[in-house]
Every structure is written in structure tokens, then in C-alpha cells.
Scaffold this motif. Sequence first.
Motif, mmCIF file in Angstrom:
data_model
loop_
_atom_site.group_PDB
_atom_site.id
_atom_site.type_symbol
_atom_site.label_atom_id
_atom_site.label_comp_id
_atom_site.label_asym_id
_atom_site.label_seq_id
_atom_site.Cartn_x
_atom_site.Cartn_y
_atom_site.Cartn_z
ATOM 1 N N ALA A 155 0.672 -1.273 -0.094
ATOM 2 C CA ALA A 155 -0.062 0.185 0.047
ATOM 3 C C ALA A 155 0.978 1.359 -0.012
ATOM 4 C CB ALA A 155 -0.780 -0.028 1.100
ATOM 5 N N ASP A 156 2.282 1.151 0.595
ATOM 6 C CA ASP A 156 2.815 2.292 0.462
ATOM 7 C C ASP A 156 3.417 2.815 -0.930
ATOM 8 O OD1 ASP A 156 2.219 2.399 3.447
ATOM 9 O OD2 ASP A 156 4.430 1.976 3.937
ATOM 10 N N PHE A 157 3.357 1.531 -1.660
ATOM 11 C CA PHE A 157 4.480 1.988 -2.925
ATOM 12 C C PHE A 157 3.546 2.011 -4.186
ATOM 13 C CE2 PHE A 157 6.232 -1.021 0.123
ATOM 14 C CZ PHE A 157 7.396 -0.187 0.628
ATOM 15 N N LEU A 511 3.951 -3.996 6.922
ATOM 16 C CA LEU A 511 4.849 -4.644 6.330
ATOM 17 C C LEU A 511 5.552 -3.754 5.458
ATOM 18 C CD1 LEU A 511 3.491 -8.378 5.612
ATOM 19 C CD2 LEU A 511 4.866 -7.607 7.518
ATOM 20 N N GLY A 512 5.157 -2.504 5.013
ATOM 21 C CA GLY A 512 5.622 -1.613 3.947
ATOM 22 C C GLY A 512 7.145 -1.270 4.330
ATOM 23 N N VAL A 514 9.018 -2.793 6.294
ATOM 24 C CA VAL A 514 9.854 -4.057 6.324
ATOM 25 C C VAL A 514 10.263 -4.258 4.763
ATOM 26 C CG1 VAL A 514 10.147 -6.587 6.680
ATOM 27 C CG2 VAL A 514 8.610 -4.882 8.113
ATOM 28 N N LEU A 515 9.361 -4.015 3.881
ATOM 29 C CA LEU A 515 9.608 -4.380 2.444
ATOM 30 C C LEU A 515 10.725 -3.273 2.029
ATOM 31 C CD1 LEU A 515 6.617 -4.923 0.476
ATOM 32 C CD2 LEU A 515 8.641 -6.122 0.247
ATOM 33 N N LEU A 516 10.726 -2.116 2.291
ATOM 34 C CA LEU A 516 11.573 -1.054 2.253
ATOM 35 C C LEU A 516 12.841 -1.325 2.667
ATOM 36 C CD1 LEU A 516 11.411 1.595 0.707
ATOM 37 C CD2 LEU A 516 11.123 2.498 2.628
ATOM 38 N N LYS A 517 12.959 -1.582 4.002
ATOM 39 C CA LYS A 517 14.291 -2.341 4.484
ATOM 40 C C LYS A 517 14.956 -3.358 3.847
ATOM 41 C CE LYS A 517 17.279 -2.004 7.397
ATOM 42 N NZ LYS A 517 18.264 -0.957 7.638
ATOM 43 N N ALA A 518 14.083 -4.488 3.442
ATOM 44 C CA ALA A 518 14.494 -5.595 2.774
ATOM 45 C C ALA A 518 15.271 -5.143 1.406
ATOM 46 C CB ALA A 518 13.609 -6.671 2.700
#
Lengths: 613, 219
Positions: A155-157, A511-512, A514-518
Motif C-alpha cells: 500500500a505504501d508503494f 509490512l511496508g 519491512v519491504l523497504l528495509k529488505a
Amino acid sequence: MIPGLEKILLKVQKPGRYAGGELNSIVKDKSGVDVRFAFCFPDIYEVGMSHLGMKILYSLLNRMEGVWCERVFAPWTDMEALMRERGIPLYALESGDPVADFDIIGFTLQYELSYSNVLNMLDLAGVPLLARDRQGLSQLVVAGGPCACNPEPLADFVDLFFLGEGEEVDCELVELYREHKRRGSTRAEFLRAAAQIPGVYVPSLYEVTYREDGAIDAVTPREGAPAKVKKRLMLDMDRSYFPESFVVPYIEIVHDRAVAEVFRGCIRGCRFCQAGFLYRPLREKSVGVVNDQCRSLCETTGYDEISLSSLSTSDYSALNPLLDKLLTWTKEEKTGISLPSLRVDNFSTEVMDKISSVRRSGLTFAPEAGTQRLRDVINKNVTEDELMRTVTTAFSGGWSSVKLYFMIGLPTETLDDVAGIAALGQKVVDAFYANPDKKKGRGVSVTLSASGFVPKAFTPFQWEPQDTIETLREKQRHLVSSVTTRKISCNYHDADTSFMEAVFARGDRRLGPVLLKAHELGCRFDGWNDYFSLARWREAFAACGVSPEFYANRRRPFDEVLPWDHLDYGVTKEFLRRECERAYAAVTTPNCREACSACGAACFGGGICHENR
Amino acid sequence: MKTVRVWFRKTGAACYISHLDLTHCMARALHRSKIPLWYTQGFNPRAHMVFALPLPLGMAGERESVDIKIEEDKISMEEVAQRLSRALPPTLPVTAVTEPVMKPGKIAFASYELRLEPEGETADELAAAFAALLEQPEIPVEKHTKSGMAHFDLMPYLGELRWSAGEGGLLLSMVLPAGSEKNISPFLLTEAFEKQRGVSFLCRAVRNNLYDAERKIFE
Ligand code: SF4
């Protein structure tokens, strides 16, 4: 071609992935184009080019006047490294123009483990990753595909998601975009208007609040966005658009053949299968239409193999008439017919004789569970007797190797059920030797393939915990140790990837980060074993203070607000709950042809729900 | 049944496809063109296709050819050319269809033209370095063969190398052994050059023609 590209093409593996120029690819005169659409598949060329949905939407969008849709794939890591080193941005294959220059950047989400590639592709394109950082109207990032049914982790992206089938809604959105571009609207104005198109979900117009225990408290729409967004679908499959030609790649791809779609949806209702619920109801194409589409595809592509695609092609009500019709010309033209999915219960030598693929690739069946009790739990309506009859028919027909697909970690599963997989394999071996008509002088080979069960949104198991990695491993070991003959070989999927898939399949907006960090840690190509690293993902979760177990291994109460509750795929939560309870009681549910179970999908007003039974 | 030789060029994006992919691509084009072909018998009928000599990945080809077997009473050679042209992508244009004169097995030499464009240095510097390379007593190279890695000196094969330095870079032309007996790729020279220089340059290569042992043009 992008400056500098030629210089690196000869330094990478398979440069044909990056050169474009394929037969039937569409090049338009830019002066007559006002909306440019970059259709991105977040995996390599060979995988993306095999995908039917992309071919349909590519042709469909390019039929629109003034719209140019181009293809973009994730460059493999060798190419990415060179592109980054030389400052070459991600580009579209047809024009070679940078993706950053496009109006609309669309992703198709086929599997959760491709999310890191979505971020990486945006980054490689030089497009700001976070939706809120993108200004103006262009670089609108949209996404569709099965994973859009729980789009919250992205949703953030992503600016907006398409729910359901894209044929109509994609074109409506493009028209709306064109109008707003002409008017000079702001991004916010456009998104507000887009949210009014049925099937379009604009996540930034919904506010999510959480309870103290971590569950969702409420999802509240803002600025006139609908409280529930309902999926779109094509009701009349005969009238729904299908391309006359496919782009024919120079290089070999995963599914290098013509593909015809015989129906959408599935009558079966296997309780683990997300597609079986997402695409309801069943809608068939008629024999004549499928035949014409096959013919035209073979003529324009030159493929000498047609695959009849669907979730379960042998359920097509007119399979034999269709095969007969196809055979009137395919024989002459030396074109083979293949069926990707076969069922145990309606396998016949009659069908086998008409299709070519099985001889080459061997027989595969999916009993999914090792014991009858567990098959009843998951509503896989296949009995052991049927399986034995089927393999015996096949052995008499000259086959001597069979591959069986199973899942481990299914709800209510015990170690006995796991051992049952090996026992079933043994019975298949025994059936081979008990068969007087078997091929002489050849042994039998049975492969048992076990993947870890991943509970998914919009299925009766959406509330279930996934087995922990340790439990899945223990079950894998138990399976291997239960096999007592070398005629049976076992293989299984890595439990680590199943775990991460489970996290994202039922994840929410938290989880947004987290995805960015990953992404920052270098995660990409997570669907590829060589690149997936659970350690790196764990580092990303730890850095964000998010527990992946909360998403993968937690049992949700039936009354919890689920992250996808504001999305409507027709099937109701009540139905799914009913099915879950029947699963616990090991009671099966008839398929849609036998009886309607009132799942909710009749609301669309078409398909099998409204046919005479 | 009659064997005809289809002549085509391999250009642009098609240079980036391997020989194996080219065979798939040609097979599909033949199927699409509906040219009445003679098929091998058996469970999996295949159209007969023999390419004169595979082209290395990344190289353009001016006189490529593939032999196919047609049912001559059903189609003329002109029509084969027309239909196949329509079925192939523009990067693989058909130039002619003829009756084969020589067997592909007779091919013994090929002529090439290469253009090396400097990256990160001037054309003069590149030319000086190339001259230095040719002044070496030998140019050791290695290539994969059926019996493993072969090491040899490239220098004896460069008798017909002509080269000049211009604005855009170096222009090389050469004739090298080619064919099933002995095949020496011009990329061995550019790779040796690259290795010596420790830097890279852009190399555009084209194979112009094929010859037999007597240097008669392959027809
Ligand atoms: S409403 Fe009935 S017939 Fe229609 S999809 Fe649901 S169960 Fe099947």
C-alpha cells in the motif's frame, strides 16, 4: 536504444532478454501517443513472457488509440549490476525509453515473493518508491493480478490496485487518466476520481487503525472512496477480448507455445486454493470460440503447440468436442495440443490419445494430501480408488513414471497423514507391478513432491496458522523416512520461502517499512532459491520491530478484522467460515456443477451460478 | 522433395540471440509461413533444417543460410522467399532462395569485419595498443573444444588481417578458418586484446562471407 545499452548487452547472459524487437511486438509513433503505459512483470523475461494475462492486456491496451503499452521485465542480477554501474535506468523493451518517463507504470502481482522485485524495478527506474513522494500525474504506479486481493503490504508503494480481471477496468482507468492529464489535474484529484471506478482500490484513501493486541481495529474510507471495493470480471467469455497474436520471443521462454483460455474460475472449491475462490464463478468459452482463437494464434505466431489453459482444464464441459474440433486442423499442420492440468478423477485414455504433451512430460497428478481424511478436510474430492484406477490405466497405456504433488502443513494434519503420502506412493508402485499390461523390462518411478502449505486470503483457511519452519522440516524428514523403496523419490520446497510467502500473503500495511528495509538490504529475486535469504529478511523485520510470526503462525479468531475485509471478491466471509468449519469436521462440499453452496459469487449475475444444473 | 538454400541476414536485435534460439525462431517462421515442407517421419515429425555455419552470439551476419526441404511441386523458390520474408521479424531479412551449389561441410574459411570503439580512451591510444599486440611474438589464446580446453597461438592465423585506425576506432578485416574441421572465431583476437589491455571496448562484428578450401565463395 538507450545510449550505452549496446555496450553492455554482450557482457551479460542471454542478451536476447534485453534487446526487444521480437515478432509481433508493437511499436507506435510517439507523436500520436498521449498515454504511455509500462507493463512491468517483476521477474525475468522468460517467466514474464510466458504469462497469459500480460499478453491479453498488452494487446488490449495497444488497441486503444493514442495509448502505447510496452513491456518491462526485471533484469537478471548480472544485467542489473552493469546497468547500475553505467547509470542505465530501467527501460521499456519496445521504445528503449526510460520507465521513469511513462505515464502509468503497471505491475502484475503473481506471487508474493516478487514484491522485492517490484521495489527494485522502481528503484532501477529512478522512480520514487513511496507513493507519497511521487508528484504530478505521471509515474502513476498501478498493480493487479491475484496478489492484489491482499494488496496491503504494497500500500505504501502503489497508487492504485485493480481487483479481479483487468480487461475492462484497465481501459477505463487509462481513459480517465487521459482526461485528467488533458485537464491538468493533480495526482490527488485523479486518485479520488479513480477510486470511483468499480474495481479500483486506492489505498491512500483508506485509514487503517490497530488494536493493542496488534489486530486491525478498523479500515475507514476517506474522501468518498467506497467502503468496499468489488472485483471486476468478464461475464461473457465468448465476447471478452482475446489477442489474435502473441509477441514471439527470439529466445526460449518457460512456456514457449500458443495458449488458449478455455474457461475462468473453477467449480471445485479445494479449500487451500486461492485461485479457486478468487476467480469464481466458472465461466466457459464455447468450443467454436476457443477453436478460432487457437487457429489465429497459431497462424500469427508459428507455434506448433497449443496449451489449453485454465485452473482445471479437464473440467471443461466440452473437452472432447473441443479436442475433436482442434484435431480437424492441428494434425494436418503438425501442431500438438497440451493440457497443463489433469485431474485424477476424470482421466481417460480417450483424452490422452488426443493430446501430445503427456507423452513428453510424463504424468502428473495432485492428490494434495496422503490420507482420505485429510483430502476431505481440504475438499480435494479424489479417492484412493480413483487414483489407483488412473495410474493403472496409465501404466497399461505405457507410462512408467508418475509424479504426485502434495502439500504438507495442511490444517489438522498429523504425522500419520504425512506418512500417508509415502504409503500412497507405495501403493502406486504396487499397482505398477500388479498390472499385467505394464511395459516390459522397465521399472516404475514415482516422484512425491511436497510443498509447504501457505494459508491465503479469501480461502476457508485464511484464519489458520502456518506450521512453523521447524514443524515443516520435521514433517519433511518424516516423509523421507517413511519411504522404503528407491522407486520413490521425494522432493520438497524450502520451508523458509513458504514462511515468507505466508507472511506477505496475509500481511498488512505494517509490512511496508519491512519491504523497504529488505530492499535496502539487497533482497530481490526471492522466488529464486539462489537469491532468497531468510537471514536478510529477518534482519529487515528486526530493524522495523515487526514480528513475521504474527502474520504466518498466528491463528486468527473468526471475528477479527482481516486486512482484506474491505475488498469484495464475491465469496462471503460467512461462506468461508462455513467451509472452514466443514473442514474441521472433514466434511466435503459438492462442486458447483453438482450443487450450489451459496458462496456469494452469484452476485455477479452470470457464470455457472445462473446456469441450469 | 527438393532441398533449397534460404539466404538471410542476421541484424540488429537478432544478433543477440544464440544459434539454438535462431533455430527455434526459424522453425516457427517456417511453420507460420505455411511453406509445404518435407517432414521427417516418426512420432515427432520435424522439418529438416541445416544451417551453413552457426554465427557466434553478438555477431551480425551478411550471408547466412539455412537449407530446407520443400515439396517442389507445391511451391516455387520465389514463393518460398516471399512467404518466409513475411514470417520472419525484420531483423532477419531473407535475401534470396537458391539451389544449393556447395555442401555446408565444404566451408573452410569465413571473412569478418570488426569495429572496435574505444571506451574511456582515445582512438589513437587504442590503435597504438593494437599495434603493440601484433608486435608480440605470439598471441596465446584458449578455446573450448570437444576434448577440453585447447591452448594455441593465434598469430599464424592473422596473415590476412588488415586494419586501420579512424575517427571512431579500429577497423579490422580478416579471413579465418571456419567450418566443422577448424573454426577460429575473430572474438579470440578481441578477447586477447581486451585481456592485454585490461579495459573494454565496444566491438561490432559482422561475418561477411563463407568460402571453401580453394577460397571459392560458398553458394
Ligand atoms: S454461487 Fe454457487 S454455483 Fe456460483 S460459484 Fe458459488 S457455489 Fe458455485
